[in-house]
Write a protein that holds these residues in place. Structure first.
Motif, PDB file in Angstrom:
ATOM      1  N   THR A  41     -41.393  67.586  56.952  1.00  0.00           N
ATOM      2  CA  THR A  41     -41.201  67.644  55.503  1.00  0.00           C
ATOM      3  C   THR A  41     -41.866  66.460  54.817  1.00  0.00           C
ATOM      4  O   THR A  41     -42.465  66.608  53.747  1.00  0.00           O
ATOM      5  CB  THR A  41     -39.693  67.724  55.170  1.00  0.00           C
ATOM      6  OG1 THR A  41     -39.157  68.899  55.784  1.00  0.00           O
ATOM      7  CG2 THR A  41     -39.455  67.774  53.677  1.00  0.00           C
ATOM      8  N   LEU A  44     -45.568  67.074  54.749  1.00  0.00           N
ATOM      9  CA  LEU A  44     -45.826  68.005  53.647  1.00  0.00           C
ATOM     10  C   LEU A  44     -45.750  67.288  52.305  1.00  0.00           C
ATOM     11  O   LEU A  44     -46.630  67.448  51.449  1.00  0.00           O
ATOM     12  CB  LEU A  44     -44.817  69.153  53.684  1.00  0.00           C
ATOM     13  CG  LEU A  44     -44.878  70.126  52.501  1.00  0.00           C
ATOM     14  CD1 LEU A  44     -46.192  70.902  52.495  1.00  0.00           C
ATOM     15  CD2 LEU A  44     -43.680  71.082  52.544  1.00  0.00           C
ATOM     16  N   ALA A  70     -43.253  70.835  43.761  1.00  0.00           N
ATOM     17  CA  ALA A  70     -43.129  71.180  45.179  1.00  0.00           C
ATOM     18  C   ALA A  70     -42.884  69.919  46.013  1.00  0.00           C
ATOM     19  O   ALA A  70     -42.085  69.930  46.957  1.00  0.00           O
ATOM     20  CB  ALA A  70     -44.371  71.920  45.658  1.00  0.00           C
ATOM     21  N   ALA A  74     -39.618  68.966  48.358  1.00  0.00           N
ATOM     22  CA  ALA A  74     -39.750  68.504  49.743  1.00  0.00           C
ATOM     23  C   ALA A  74     -38.988  67.196  49.942  1.00  0.00           C
ATOM     24  O   ALA A  74     -38.279  67.021  50.940  1.00  0.00           O
ATOM     25  CB  ALA A  74     -41.219  68.347  50.116  1.00  0.00           C
ATOM     26  N   ASP A 122     -52.432  73.502  52.480  1.00  0.00           N
ATOM     27  CA  ASP A 122     -50.999  73.520  52.165  1.00  0.00           C
ATOM     28  C   ASP A 122     -50.330  74.787  52.704  1.00  0.00           C
ATOM     29  O   ASP A 122     -49.238  74.725  53.270  1.00  0.00           O
ATOM     30  CB  ASP A 122     -50.764  73.404  50.657  1.00  0.00           C
ATOM     31  CG  ASP A 122     -51.154  72.053  50.105  1.00  0.00           C
ATOM     32  OD1 ASP A 122     -51.293  71.085  50.887  1.00  0.00           O
ATOM     33  OD2 ASP A 122     -51.331  71.960  48.872  1.00  0.00           O
ATOM     34  N   TYR A 126     -47.265  74.785  55.238  1.00  0.00           N
ATOM     35  CA  TYR A 126     -46.032  75.507  54.924  1.00  0.00           C
ATOM     36  C   TYR A 126     -45.715  76.529  56.014  1.00  0.00           C
ATOM     37  O   TYR A 126     -44.570  76.648  56.444  1.00  0.00           O
ATOM     38  CB  TYR A 126     -46.151  76.239  53.577  1.00  0.00           C
ATOM     39  CG  TYR A 126     -45.765  75.433  52.366  1.00  0.00           C
ATOM     40  CD1 TYR A 126     -44.476  74.945  52.208  1.00  0.00           C
ATOM     41  CD2 TYR A 126     -46.686  75.197  51.348  1.00  0.00           C
ATOM     42  CE1 TYR A 126     -44.107  74.230  51.077  1.00  0.00           C
ATOM     43  CE2 TYR A 126     -46.328  74.480  50.209  1.00  0.00           C
ATOM     44  CZ  TYR A 126     -45.041  74.005  50.077  1.00  0.00           C
ATOM     45  OH  TYR A 126     -44.678  73.304  48.957  1.00  0.00           O
ATOM     46  N   ILE A 130     -42.347  76.773  58.179  1.00  0.00           N
ATOM     47  CA  ILE A 130     -41.525  77.982  58.132  1.00  0.00           C
ATOM     48  C   ILE A 130     -41.157  78.421  59.548  1.00  0.00           C
ATOM     49  O   ILE A 130     -39.989  78.723  59.834  1.00  0.00           O
ATOM     50  CB  ILE A 130     -42.258  79.103  57.363  1.00  0.00           C
ATOM     51  CG1 ILE A 130     -42.249  78.785  55.856  1.00  0.00           C
ATOM     52  CG2 ILE A 130     -41.634  80.476  57.649  1.00  0.00           C
ATOM     53  CD1 ILE A 130     -43.201  79.646  55.033  1.00  0.00           C
ATOM     54  N   VAL A 159     -38.977  76.915  50.803  1.00  0.00           N
ATOM     55  CA  VAL A 159     -40.286  76.687  51.435  1.00  0.00           C
ATOM     56  C   VAL A 159     -41.116  77.963  51.386  1.00  0.00           C
ATOM     57  O   VAL A 159     -42.314  77.929  51.066  1.00  0.00           O
ATOM     58  CB  VAL A 159     -40.117  76.170  52.885  1.00  0.00           C
ATOM     59  CG1 VAL A 159     -41.435  76.150  53.623  1.00  0.00           C
ATOM     60  CG2 VAL A 159     -39.484  74.785  52.877  1.00  0.00           C
ATOM     61  N   GLU A 160     -40.484  79.105  51.693  1.00  0.00           N
ATOM     62  CA  GLU A 160     -41.219  80.364  51.633  1.00  0.00           C
ATOM     63  C   GLU A 160     -41.673  80.674  50.211  1.00  0.00           C
ATOM     64  O   GLU A 160     -42.789  81.153  50.000  1.00  0.00           O
ATOM     65  CB  GLU A 160     -40.357  81.515  52.173  1.00  0.00           C
ATOM     66  CG  GLU A 160     -40.209  81.488  53.676  1.00  0.00           C
ATOM     67  CD  GLU A 160     -39.395  82.657  54.207  1.00  0.00           C
ATOM     68  OE1 GLU A 160     -38.811  83.437  53.413  1.00  0.00           O
ATOM     69  OE2 GLU A 160     -39.337  82.789  55.448  1.00  0.00           O
ATOM     70  N   ALA A 162     -42.359  78.487  47.818  1.00  0.00           N
ATOM     71  CA  ALA A 162     -43.477  77.591  47.495  1.00  0.00           C
ATOM     72  C   ALA A 162     -44.755  78.066  48.171  1.00  0.00           C
ATOM     73  O   ALA A 162     -45.831  78.084  47.550  1.00  0.00           O
ATOM     74  CB  ALA A 162     -43.149  76.158  47.909  1.00  0.00           C
ATOM     75  N   ALA A 163     -44.663  78.471  49.433  1.00  0.00           N
ATOM     76  CA  ALA A 163     -45.845  78.975  50.151  1.00  0.00           C
ATOM     77  C   ALA A 163     -46.396  80.207  49.457  1.00  0.00           C
ATOM     78  O   ALA A 163     -47.623  80.362  49.321  1.00  0.00           O
ATOM     79  CB  ALA A 163     -45.487  79.291  51.601  1.00  0.00           C
TER      80      ALA A 163
END
Length: 178
Positions: A41, A44, A70, A74, A122, A126, A130, A159-160, A162-163
């Motif tokens: 994290t 990221l 984002a 994180a 990114d 991500y 995940i 996270v999903e 944001a991805a």
């Protein structure tokens, strides 16, 4: 500043938690997973901040704001991970070097890339996170720790999401003409 130095708990050690009824053996596995997620994290977080600082172009404002938000998400999750590791009787990883060494993900290089390349990097980061979060949710459930599983599951949703947003930025449909 105090000159007294007494170590209360060594880095890397796990004691477990009587209050949470998690023995040291299970706690050690959970803290290891949480520290792995913590390290990933923060990798990221730093990559998102890098892109937030360096984004340029016609869609600068929207992407700049998104990347800043984002990165904040994180950082908030990193705090939750560290606090849970501590609650389980462990010592949360700290420091950039430790985070990079223990992360199951690779950050992009130090150079500044075009925003499309940066966002593709990114999405890759991500995606790796995940997959790791899904594994750690299963681990926490198997070890009888629904609280850690719940915390990780809630973050997996973020996270999903944001991805998925980053994936939208990479689509070829745009109002910007060349």
């Amino acid at each position: 500043m105090s000159t007294q130095q007494s170590v209360r708990q060594r880095a890397g050690s796990v004691e477990g938690s009587d209050a949470l009824r998690i023995d040291a053996d299970r706690a050690e596995q959970l803290v290891d997973a949480l520290n792995t997620d913590l390290a990933a994290t923060y990798v990221l977080y730093h990559q998102l901040k890098k892109h937030h600082w360096n984004v340029e172009g016609a869609e600068f404002r929207d992407i700049h704001v998104f990347l800043g938000e984002a990165a904040e998400e994180a950082e908030e999750f990193a705090d939750e991970l560290a606090e849970r590791a501590q609650a389980l009787g462990g010592v949360p990883l700290s420091g950039g070097k430790n985070h990079e060494e223990h992360a199951p993900v690779e950050p992009e290089g130090d150079d500044v890339y075009d925003i499309r390349t940066s966002l593709k990097n990114d999405v890759e980061l991500y995606g790796d996170i995940i997959e790791t979060l899904r594994e750690h949710i299963e681990l926490a459930e198997n070890l009888g720790d629904p609280t850690t599983a719940h915390m990780l599951r809630e973050n997996l949703i973020e996270v999903e999401e944001a991805a998925h947003h980053v994936e939208h930025y990479l689509e070829d449909d745009s109002l910007v003409t060349e």
